[in-house]
Enzyme design. Structure first.
Site, PDB file in Angstrom:
ATOM      1  N   LYS A  66       0.770  -1.217   0.157  1.00 49.69           N
ATOM      2  CA  LYS A  66       0.213   0.005  -0.004  1.00 49.69           C
ATOM      3  C   LYS A  66       0.679   1.193   0.160  1.00 49.69           C
ATOM      4  O   LYS A  66       0.499   2.176  -0.484  1.00 49.69           O
ATOM      5  CB  LYS A  66      -0.949  -0.120   1.149  1.00 49.69           C
ATOM      6  N   ASP A 102     -10.452   3.244   1.661  1.00 58.00           N
ATOM      7  CA  ASP A 102     -10.741   3.098   3.106  1.00 58.00           C
ATOM      8  C   ASP A 102     -11.019   4.433   3.727  1.00 58.00           C
ATOM      9  O   ASP A 102     -11.989   4.469   4.595  1.00 58.00           O
ATOM     10  CB  ASP A 102      -9.471   2.478   4.018  1.00 58.00           C
TER      11      ASP A 102
HETATM   12  P1  NAP Z   1      -1.762  -3.971  10.116  1.00 60.59           P
HETATM   13  O1  NAP Z   1      -1.031  -3.074   9.343  1.00 60.59           O
HETATM   14  O2  NAP Z   1      -1.122  -5.239  10.114  1.00 60.59           O
HETATM   15  O3  NAP Z   1      -1.848  -3.708  11.696  1.00 60.59           O
HETATM   16  C1  NAP Z   1      -2.100  -4.578  12.574  1.00 60.59           C
HETATM   17  C2  NAP Z   1      -2.340  -3.827  14.088  1.00 60.59           C
HETATM   18  O4  NAP Z   1      -2.752  -4.912  15.222  1.00 60.59           O
HETATM   19  C3  NAP Z   1      -1.344  -3.257  14.807  1.00 60.59           C
HETATM   20  O5  NAP Z   1      -1.916  -1.841  15.625  1.00 60.59           O
HETATM   21  C4  NAP Z   1      -0.697  -4.232  15.688  1.00 60.59           C
HETATM   22  O6  NAP Z   1      -0.187  -3.734  16.971  1.00 60.59           O
HETATM   23  C5  NAP Z   1      -2.059  -4.775  16.163  1.00 60.59           C
HETATM   24  N1  NAP Z   1      -1.676  -6.148  16.608  1.00 60.59           N
HETATM   25  C6  NAP Z   1      -1.562  -7.333  15.806  1.00 60.59           C
HETATM   26  N2  NAP Z   1      -1.371  -8.373  16.498  1.00 60.59           N
HETATM   27  C7  NAP Z   1      -1.793  -7.872  18.006  1.00 60.59           C
HETATM   28  C8  NAP Z   1      -1.700  -8.701  18.963  1.00 60.59           C
HETATM   29  N3  NAP Z   1      -1.748 -10.101  19.164  1.00 60.59           N
HETATM   30  N4  NAP Z   1      -2.149  -7.999  20.243  1.00 60.59           N
HETATM   31  C9  NAP Z   1      -2.093  -6.517  20.227  1.00 60.59           C
HETATM   32  N5  NAP Z   1      -2.336  -5.894  18.979  1.00 60.59           N
HETATM   33  C10 NAP Z   1      -1.976  -6.702  18.048  1.00 60.59           C
HETATM   34  O7  NAP Z   1      -3.174  -4.336  10.106  1.00 60.59           O
HETATM   35  P2  NAP Z   1      -4.345  -3.538   8.970  1.00 60.59           P
HETATM   36  O8  NAP Z   1      -4.157  -3.702   7.779  1.00 60.59           O
HETATM   37  O9  NAP Z   1      -4.119  -2.381   9.722  1.00 60.59           O
HETATM   38  O10 NAP Z   1      -5.709  -4.356   9.883  1.00 60.59           O
HETATM   39  C11 NAP Z   1      -6.163  -4.215  11.228  1.00 60.59           C
HETATM   40  C12 NAP Z   1      -7.374  -4.991  11.015  1.00 60.59           C
HETATM   41  O11 NAP Z   1      -8.383  -4.159  10.397  1.00 60.59           O
HETATM   42  C13 NAP Z   1      -7.510  -6.410  10.490  1.00 60.59           C
HETATM   43  O12 NAP Z   1      -8.449  -7.143  11.269  1.00 60.59           O
HETATM   44  C14 NAP Z   1      -8.339  -5.975   9.305  1.00 60.59           C
HETATM   45  O13 NAP Z   1      -9.019  -7.328   8.747  1.00 60.59           O
HETATM   46  C15 NAP Z   1      -9.266  -4.921   9.719  1.00 60.59           C
HETATM   47  N6  NAP Z   1      -9.437  -4.061   8.364  1.00 60.59           N
HETATM   48  C16 NAP Z   1     -10.928  -4.059   8.146  1.00 60.59           C
HETATM   49  C17 NAP Z   1     -11.118  -3.248   6.772  1.00 60.59           C
HETATM   50  C18 NAP Z   1     -12.645  -3.135   6.442  1.00 60.59           C
HETATM   51  O14 NAP Z   1     -12.764  -2.874   5.289  1.00 60.59           O
HETATM   52  N7  NAP Z   1     -13.540  -3.575   7.651  1.00 60.59           N
HETATM   53  C19 NAP Z   1     -10.188  -2.644   6.137  1.00 60.59           C
HETATM   54  C20 NAP Z   1      -8.831  -2.766   6.518  1.00 60.59           C
HETATM   55  C21 NAP Z   1      -8.363  -3.681   7.754  1.00 60.59           C
HETATM   56  P3  NAP Z   1       1.463  -3.380  16.707  1.00 60.59           P
HETATM   57  O15 NAP Z   1       1.623  -2.100  16.397  1.00 60.59           O
HETATM   58  O16 NAP Z   1       2.052  -3.501  18.294  1.00 60.59           O
HETATM   59  O17 NAP Z   1       2.054  -4.420  15.946  1.00 60.59           O
END
Ligand code: NAP
Length: 279
Positions: A66, A102
């Protein structure tokens, strides 16, 4: 000739976008196909060249590309500039334009709620989804507390989005997370906590006692539909928003950028529900 679209990223087999977008193309009787293409950063420039040559009509872009795609494009929309990330690529004349749908979907969701700029927000997470939410919240004038496992990631996100005046950072080691929640009207989960197939599928990022009936609680996780966090929120009488609305919303904006048509959102949502087995 069939117009070809794809989502690029790695890993990509879990993506729901092929279901979402193919259902929309079919419903609108467009001669278009949409596929998932497992794409390394090395392969990305070649695919963009193919798009310039007319072999592809549009792309979605997901992790880990991205941000890496930014310097390879001719133009960025305001949403992509603000987010510092692109999830949709479309053609304008012969130029490749990057957008961030988004952001557009989150804006729509929050615009439909009774939220005043004076309402504080608790944003949980500091990854790509959290960054999009932070940009929208700060643009709307909210003061935001970011709660994240890794403080440095949250601080980096704040500095990269120039949100220092509007955002402060805490970690899960904070001594009184329920108080942070109580000071907020909106709580957003943008972590993978509570996500089916994620690292902690059965847990809410914050505990039941943090929620009350004054809260609006938005969980970006879309599978399951009622996440552990939304379960807590509903029990406390909070208003809730699930991740499906954002998923369909961002896909609908991509569809519109590619085709110029309003997306058939009901069909798209039905296709996603079928794909993840929540009818
Ligand atoms: P990402 O960039 O990989 O970020 C992951 C986030 O989750 C970070 O803040 C990370 O914290 C935290 N995290 C991961 N594992 C963890 C754990 N075991 N304990 C505590 N914190 C943890 O992912 P993303 O793309 O932002 O996506 C995040 C979520 O949003 C996902 O579930 C995704 O499916 C959802 N999402 C939904 C949509 C939609 O259209 N509804 C769109 C995009 C994303 P650290 O910084 O400490 O690693």
């Amino acid at each position: 000739m069939t117009e070809k679209y794809a989502i690029l990223g790695h890993p990509i087999s879990h993506s729901l976008s092929p279901y979402l977008q193919q259902a929309a193309f079919d419903e609108m009787k467009l001669n278009c196909s949409y596929q998932a293409v497992d794409t390394s950063p090395q392969l990305l420039p070649e695919l963009l060249t193919q798009m310039r040559q007319g072999q592809w009509s549009g792309f979605n872009v997901t992790l880990p590309l991205k941000r890496q795609v930014l310097p390879l494009l001719d133009e960025l929309t305001l949403s992509a500039q603000n987010a510092g990330a692109v999830n949709t690529i479309y053609k304008k004349q012969n130029r490749l334009v990057g957008a961030n749908t988004d952001i557009l979907a989150i804006e729509d969701i929050l615009n439909n709620q009774r939220l005043d700029p004076s309402n504080r927000c608790l944003l949980i997470g500091a990854g790509g989804a959290a960054r999009a939410a932070l940009v929208v919240l700060v643009n709307r004038g909210h003061q935001v507390t970011i709660l994240n496992r890794t403080a440095s990631n949250a601080l980096f996100m704040v500095s990269e989005t120039n949100s220092e005046d509007r955002a402060d950072v805490a970690t899960f080691a904070h001594p009184n997370i329920p108080a942070l929640a109580k000071a907020s009207r909106l709580i957003v989960n943008a972590t993978t906590i509570g996500m089916h197939g994620g690292p902690e599928p059965n847990r809410s990022p914050i505990s039941q006692e943090a929620f009350n009936s004054e809260h609006l609680v938005f969980d970006m996780v879309y599978s399951p539909e009622v996440t552990p966090m939304l379960h807590h929120a509903l029990k406390a009488g909070s208003d809730t928003i699930g991740g499906l609305e954002m998923l369909v919303g961002q896909g609908a904006y991509s569809f519109k950028l590619w085709t110029g048509l309003e997306a058939p959102k009901v069909t798209m949502e039905r296709a996603v529900r079928e794909a993840i087995g929540i009818g």
